[in-house]
Enzyme design. Structure first.
Site, PDB file in Angstrom:
ATOM      1  N   GLU A  12     -22.234  32.499  45.820  1.00  0.00           N
ATOM      2  CA  GLU A  12     -22.183  31.041  45.958  1.00  0.00           C
ATOM      3  C   GLU A  12     -23.327  30.502  45.107  1.00  0.00           C
ATOM      4  O   GLU A  12     -24.483  30.878  45.329  1.00  0.00           O
ATOM      5  CB  GLU A  12     -22.391  30.650  47.417  1.00  0.00           C
ATOM      6  CG  GLU A  12     -22.474  29.143  47.611  1.00  0.00           C
ATOM      7  CD  GLU A  12     -23.221  28.726  48.867  1.00  0.00           C
ATOM      8  OE1 GLU A  12     -22.867  27.702  49.455  1.00  0.00           O
ATOM      9  OE2 GLU A  12     -24.185  29.428  49.265  1.00  0.00           O
ATOM     10  N   ASP A  42     -24.168  34.511  50.064  1.00  0.00           N
ATOM     11  CA  ASP A  42     -24.662  33.174  50.374  1.00  0.00           C
ATOM     12  C   ASP A  42     -25.845  32.821  49.466  1.00  0.00           C
ATOM     13  O   ASP A  42     -26.715  33.667  49.232  1.00  0.00           O
ATOM     14  CB  ASP A  42     -25.111  33.164  51.844  1.00  0.00           C
ATOM     15  CG  ASP A  42     -25.369  31.773  52.371  1.00  0.00           C
ATOM     16  OD1 ASP A  42     -24.393  31.029  52.543  1.00  0.00           O
ATOM     17  OD2 ASP A  42     -26.539  31.434  52.615  1.00  0.00           O
ATOM     18  N   HIS A 102     -16.013  25.981  54.299  1.00  0.00           N
ATOM     19  CA  HIS A 102     -16.573  25.540  55.574  1.00  0.00           C
ATOM     20  C   HIS A 102     -17.745  24.577  55.429  1.00  0.00           C
ATOM     21  O   HIS A 102     -18.360  24.217  56.431  1.00  0.00           O
ATOM     22  CB  HIS A 102     -17.021  26.785  56.345  1.00  0.00           C
ATOM     23  CG  HIS A 102     -18.154  27.476  55.641  1.00  0.00           C
ATOM     24  ND1 HIS A 102     -17.989  28.127  54.442  1.00  0.00           N
ATOM     25  CD2 HIS A 102     -19.465  27.564  55.937  1.00  0.00           C
ATOM     26  CE1 HIS A 102     -19.149  28.592  54.035  1.00  0.00           C
ATOM     27  NE2 HIS A 102     -20.068  28.268  54.930  1.00  0.00           N
ATOM     28  N   ASP A 103     -18.123  24.216  54.194  1.00  0.00           N
ATOM     29  CA  ASP A 103     -19.259  23.314  53.981  1.00  0.00           C
ATOM     30  C   ASP A 103     -18.836  21.939  53.476  1.00  0.00           C
ATOM     31  O   ASP A 103     -19.696  21.073  53.276  1.00  0.00           O
ATOM     32  CB  ASP A 103     -20.205  23.899  52.912  1.00  0.00           C
ATOM     33  CG  ASP A 103     -20.972  25.109  53.408  1.00  0.00           C
ATOM     34  OD1 ASP A 103     -21.251  25.189  54.615  1.00  0.00           O
ATOM     35  OD2 ASP A 103     -21.293  25.982  52.579  1.00  0.00           O
ATOM     36  N   ASP A 152     -19.251  38.139  54.352  1.00  0.00           N
ATOM     37  CA  ASP A 152     -20.332  37.271  53.903  1.00  0.00           C
ATOM     38  C   ASP A 152     -21.658  38.012  54.078  1.00  0.00           C
ATOM     39  O   ASP A 152     -21.847  38.703  55.079  1.00  0.00           O
ATOM     40  CB  ASP A 152     -20.340  36.014  54.803  1.00  0.00           C
ATOM     41  CG  ASP A 152     -20.533  34.736  54.028  1.00  0.00           C
ATOM     42  OD1 ASP A 152     -21.516  34.657  53.288  1.00  0.00           O
ATOM     43  OD2 ASP A 152     -19.717  33.813  54.200  1.00  0.00           O
TER      44      ASP A 152
HETATM   45  C1  NOJ Z   1     -24.366  28.173  52.318  1.00  0.00           C
HETATM   46  C2  NOJ Z   1     -23.426  28.321  53.484  1.00  0.00           C
HETATM   47  O1  NOJ Z   1     -22.106  28.260  53.018  1.00  0.00           O
HETATM   48  C3  NOJ Z   1     -23.773  27.229  54.473  1.00  0.00           C
HETATM   49  O2  NOJ Z   1     -22.825  27.135  55.490  1.00  0.00           O
HETATM   50  C4  NOJ Z   1     -25.155  27.513  55.007  1.00  0.00           C
HETATM   51  O3  NOJ Z   1     -25.564  26.459  55.841  1.00  0.00           O
HETATM   52  C5  NOJ Z   1     -26.181  27.680  53.886  1.00  0.00           C
HETATM   53  N1  NOJ Z   1     -25.699  28.452  52.783  1.00  0.00           N
HETATM   54  C6  NOJ Z   1     -27.411  28.353  54.394  1.00  0.00           C
HETATM   55  O4  NOJ Z   1     -27.137  29.698  54.667  1.00  0.00           O
END
Ligand code: NOJ
Ligand code: CA
Length: 534
Positions: free
Chosen positions: A269, A202, A329-330, A100
């Protein structure tokens, strides 16, 4: 299809959240050695690559997505030597290692920010997005942080505001400054030189912001859904703080670095404005590919959602080979999001089968292969800043970040000998990897089987996808490549359904649940599916 460099097209990428994978020293936090220990589990699944969420030094305000040193390993995760060994051991098992990179913002503790905040004329003063207060002392513009509140915080040293799209402890880097871009590209080279096979970037849609700091316009009333009302930042269109056409330029800078090396992959992402995907990824100059939140935020599990992704978003993007992902993970784990509460193995198997049958590079999240449901945490256990802010209305992201259950009988579920940083509930322990490994009917056994199926069929791996008209809860599409054509039919519902085989069909390649061929129709039991020669 494709060259060796295109290994990633149709690959299965397994995402590891290092903090929750395996802890080897009993501090309750996963570490790099723990990942090394469990590599055979990942290889055994048939994964082609691993994506590691951040393991860099971080104050962990956002659990690693606030990096304070891009070129080192967090002490609680291990050392650079551990990392080098992990690269070697991953490669030994025929898998690639993707890491990442969180380049849109740093932690406030990063040395760059520490220096930048000192004055308006130091060497790094322009490395972040600084702006004066309005005359009345309020923030420079209306941009809202993704986690709520203004996307600006006051810095008492510079007596200016700085921009942060996420937490106030995650100041946004200024990609209009060429030195910043160079420094970030050198971070990529640092890891590429260590042998990593690529990056997950990210918020890749947010590298560039509008330097004139134009206000974001409101989202039109008709586009405001429940989700939008639950999160104030979703009431505005994020077209000036991020998602700008100019952001394509930054994507090209990243790709150019990737092209200095062989066979590497960069995927982004892309949140907020998924229609920008085609501008940021695909072809030979932008990122190789990327993922949006199309499936990740879906709570309906209705057939049209699948069709829309390919026909509305992707169809016009001829040079983009997409990603497909249901979990990370989000996001609330798919089993729970799609109606399986604290566990539903039939639903978990169905979702996994659809995932590998769809067109795209598959991003699978740790625990998805075990059919893990979302964990419902008590207030006292919440660690995620998002949960901290809005509990109990929005519980944050800890429910999908709890540690992996490896051993059903062990106190720390084989994750740790200490106290895990987030609790592991009994309804996860009964789904531990050791129980499932010995059970032919487990979700894990199923996951291994269908990943192997995808690999054995070029049509599943990278074939074209075409959706067929269906009724109710039936989802049907064909996949076609290299002279092979397959028909994939699924019943997403809990009630039995029928699907008429209008164009006939050949032998069954794979069946899940109760599926019967009745003349020119398929009778499909609850949460079942079949892949047939077409
Ligand atoms: C996306 C990430 O997947 C998330 O976990 C994070 O909080 C935000 N970007 C900020 O970096
Ligand atoms: Ca540890």
């Amino acid at each position: 299809m494709g060259s060796k460099a295109e290994w990633w097209k149709g690959a299965v990428v397994y995402q590891i959240y290092p903090r929750s994978f395996r802890d080897t020293n009993g501090d309750g936090i996963g570490d790099l050695k723990g990942i090394e220990e469990k590599l055979d589990h990942v290889a055994g699944l048939g994964a082609d690559a691993i994506w590691l969420s951040p393991f860099y030094p971080s104050p962990n305000k956002d659990f690693g997505y606030d990096v304070s040193d891009y070129c080192d390993v967090a002490p609680e995760m291990g050392t650079l030597a551990d990392f080098d060994r992990l690269v070697k051991e991953t490669h030994k098992r025929g898998m690639k290692l993707i890491v990442d990179q969180v380049l849109a913002h740093t932690s406030e503790q990063h040395q760059w920010f520490q220096e930048s905040q000192l004055s308006a004329d130091n060497a790094k003063s322009d490395w972040y997005v600084w702006a004066d207060a309005k005359e009345d002392g309020t923030v420079p513009n209306n941009w809202l942080s993704a986690f709520g509140g203004p996307a600006w915080s006051w810095n008492p040293v510079r007596r200016q505001y700085y921009h942060h799209k996420f937490l106030k402890s995650q100041p946004k880097l200024n990609f209009h400054n060429e030195e910043v871009v160079d420094a970030c590209m050198n971070v990529l080279r640092f890891w590429l030189d260590r042998g990593v096979d690529g990056f997950r970037l990210d918020v890749a849609n947010a590298y560039l912001h509008d330097a004139r700091l134009t206000d974001n316009p409101p989202l039109p009333m008709e586009k405001r859904t429940f989700m939008d009302w639950a999160h104030a930042p979703r009431l505005q269109q994020h077209i000036h703080d991020a998602n700008m056409p100019e952001n394509e330029w930054a994507m090209k800078r990243v790709r150019a670095v990737m092209e200095e090396y062989d066979e590497r992959l960069a995927f982004g992402e892309f949140s907020e404005r998924q229609e920008m995907l085609g501008l940021y990824a695909g072809g030979l100059e932008r990122l190789h590919t990327g993922y949006t939140f199309h499936f990740l935020e879906d709570w309906s599990f209705e057939p049209p959602v699948f069709r829309e992704y390919y026909e509305d978003l992707l169809a016009p993007l001829a040079d983009l080979f997409p990603c497909v992902t249901f979990s990370n993970h989000d996001i609330v784990r798919p089993v729970t999001r799609w109606g399986g509460g604290q566990g539903d193995d039939a639903l978990a198997k169905l979702a996994l089968t659809i995932l590998v049958a769809l067109k795209g590079t598959v991003l699978m999240y740790q625990g998805e292969e075990l059919g893990l449901p979302e964990v419902d945490l008590d207030r006292k256990d919440i660690k995620d800043p998002v949960g901290d802010l809005y509990f109990p209305w929005v519980k944050g992201r800890d429910g999908c970040r709890t540690p992996m259950p490896w051993e059903s009988g062990a106190e720390g579920a084989g994750f740790t000998t200490g106290t895990p940083w987030l609790p592991i509930p009994d309804y996860h322990k009964v789904r531990a990897a050791d129980v499932q490994a010995g059970d032919m009917n487990s979700v894990l056994a199923h996951a291994r089987q269908i990943v192997a199926l995808r690999k054995a069929h070029p049509a599943l791996k990278f074939g074209d996808i075409r959706f067929l008209d269906t009724e109710g809860k039936v989802l049907a599409f064909t996949r076609e490549a290299e002279g092979e054509k397959l028909l994939c039919v699924f019943n997403l519902g809990a009630e039995a359904a029928r699907y008429a085989l209008l164009d006939g069909a050949g032998e069954t390649v794979f069946a899940l649940g109760e599926v019967k061929r009745e003349g020119e129709a398929l009778s499909l039991g609850s949460r079942s599916g079949a892949i047939l020669k077409a």
